[in-house]
Motif scaffolding. Structure first.
Motif, PDB file in Angstrom:
ATOM      1  N   SER A 163       0.839  -1.198   0.000  1.00  0.00           N
ATOM      2  CA  SER A 163       0.000   0.000   0.000  1.00  0.00           C
ATOM      3  C   SER A 163       0.879   1.255   0.000  1.00  0.00           C
ATOM      4  CB  SER A 163      -0.897   0.003   1.243  1.00  0.00           C
ATOM      5  OG  SER A 163      -0.110   0.005   2.423  1.00  0.00           O
ATOM      6  N   VAL A 164       0.368   2.268  -0.623  1.00  0.00           N
ATOM      7  CA  VAL A 164       1.087   3.546  -0.668  1.00  0.00           C
ATOM      8  C   VAL A 164       0.231   4.607   0.014  1.00  0.00           C
ATOM      9  CG1 VAL A 164       2.380   2.995  -2.753  1.00  0.00           C
ATOM     10  CG2 VAL A 164       0.130   4.043  -2.955  1.00  0.00           C
ATOM     11  N   SER A 165       0.895   5.506   0.672  1.00  0.00           N
ATOM     12  CA  SER A 165       0.189   6.556   1.411  1.00  0.00           C
ATOM     13  C   SER A 165      -0.154   7.724   0.496  1.00  0.00           C
ATOM     14  CB  SER A 165       1.054   7.046   2.577  1.00  0.00           C
ATOM     15  OG  SER A 165       0.437   8.134   3.237  1.00  0.00           O
ATOM     16  N   GLY A 166      -1.309   8.278   0.729  1.00  0.00           N
ATOM     17  CA  GLY A 166      -1.716   9.459  -0.032  1.00  0.00           C
ATOM     18  C   GLY A 166      -1.856  10.681   0.852  1.00  0.00           C
ATOM     19  N   LYS A 167      -1.353  10.565   2.102  1.00  0.00           N
ATOM     20  CA  LYS A 167      -1.460  11.687   3.036  1.00  0.00           C
ATOM     21  C   LYS A 167      -0.429  12.761   2.703  1.00  0.00           C
ATOM     22  CE  LYS A 167      -3.106   8.794   6.844  1.00  0.00           C
ATOM     23  NZ  LYS A 167      -2.857   8.360   8.250  1.00  0.00           N
ATOM     24  N   PRO A 168      -0.736  14.008   2.983  1.00  0.00           N
ATOM     25  CA  PRO A 168       0.241  15.085   2.743  1.00  0.00           C
ATOM     26  C   PRO A 168       1.530  14.840   3.509  1.00  0.00           C
ATOM     27  CG  PRO A 168      -1.931  15.999   3.148  1.00  0.00           C
ATOM     28  CD  PRO A 168      -2.022  14.537   3.458  1.00  0.00           C
ATOM     29  N   CYS A 169       2.630  15.253   2.927  1.00  0.00           N
ATOM     30  CA  CYS A 169       3.936  15.034   3.529  1.00  0.00           C
ATOM     31  C   CYS A 169       4.074  15.884   4.795  1.00  0.00           C
ATOM     32  CB  CYS A 169       5.029  15.406   2.531  1.00  0.00           C
ATOM     33  SG  CYS A 169       6.692  15.028   3.107  1.00  0.00           S
TER      34      CYS A 169
END
Length: 252
Positions: A132-138
């Motif tokens: 899974s890859v995160s889509g949250k702001p850095c």
């Protein structure tokens, strides 16, 4: 010449005479039948020939009695047993051949499921991290996302979440005629083993992030020729131009 007809009495007297004339033939037939019956049941004579000491042949006659009913039955039983044994001897090799064919064509036992699955999933990039890859702001800031396409932003946020120690990125460059000018490229400023790990991570998740090209350490990888893996690039004269100090990612 005058013939006097026979009287009934004369005909009667002639009858025994005529019957007597037939008796020798009838008796001869009975005699022959009796001889044949006696000969059939009489002992059988077998002529034999043997060689004496000087090598000359001598003849003799051996008398053998006709077999009795019990002997005949015993002989037939022995013949039947012999034939049955012969058929069994012929059948045995056939069974062995069939068994050999069955053994040769038998399917091998199934391999361990875990080993089979591991072999099927193995590929040149099997060690590449994926998932899974995160889509949250850095957490370190998202200013670099200004002007980037949605796919380029997805790459930035996924890499930032996976490698939080990395804080330097390059995005849109004004006046650039390539992907950086259109917001479809992201530079991840790293080197060494960290660059190797990031390049592998992006490749492993290319379909999720919309990645079309990765440049790193004077090598190129594209989705169109993914089966070829990394391909070497020409020397462009500097570590930056050859992408040794940053991972360049182009998105579709």
């Amino acid at each position: 010449m005058t013939v006097t007809p026979e009287t009934p009495h004369e005909r009667l007297e002639a009858l025994p005479l005529r019957s007597a004339r037939r008796r020798p033939a009838a008796l001869a037939g009975l005699l022959l039948a009796g001889v044949a019956t006696v000969a059939a049941s009489a002992p059988q004579a077998i002529s034999t020939t043997a060689a004496n000491v000087e090598g000359a042949s001598t003849s003799g006659i051996v008398i053998r009695s006709a077999p009795s009913l019990e002997q005949h039955i015993a002989e037939r039983r022995e013949i039947a047993v012999t034939r049955s044994s012969g058929r069994a001897a012929l059948t045995a090799p056939g069974k062995q051949v069939v068994a050999g064919v069955a053994e040769a064509t038998a399917e091998p036992e199934e391999e361990d499921a875990a080993e089979t699955e591991g072999a099927d999933s193995e590929s040149p990039d099997a060690s590449t991290p994926s998932g899974s890859v995160s889509g949250k702001p850095c957490a370190s800031g998202s200013s670099v996302e200004s002007g980037l396409s949605s796919n380029a932003i997805a790459v930035h946020r996924a890499v930032c979440a996976e490698f939080p120690s990395v804080s330097s990125y390059g995005g849109v460059r004004a006046g650039d005629g390539g992907e950086h000018g259109t917001g479809r490229a992201l530079d991840i400023m790293v080197s060494g083993s960290t660059g190797d790990a990031i390049a592998a991570f992006v490749r492993a998740n290319a379909s999720k992030l919309g990645v079309s090209e990765v440049l790193w350490a004077q090598k190129i990888w594209t989705t169109q020729r993914a089966s070829e893996g990394w391909r070497p690039m020409e020397d462009r004269g500097s570590s930056t131009a050859n992408h040794y100090d940053h991972v360049h990612v182009t998105v579709s």
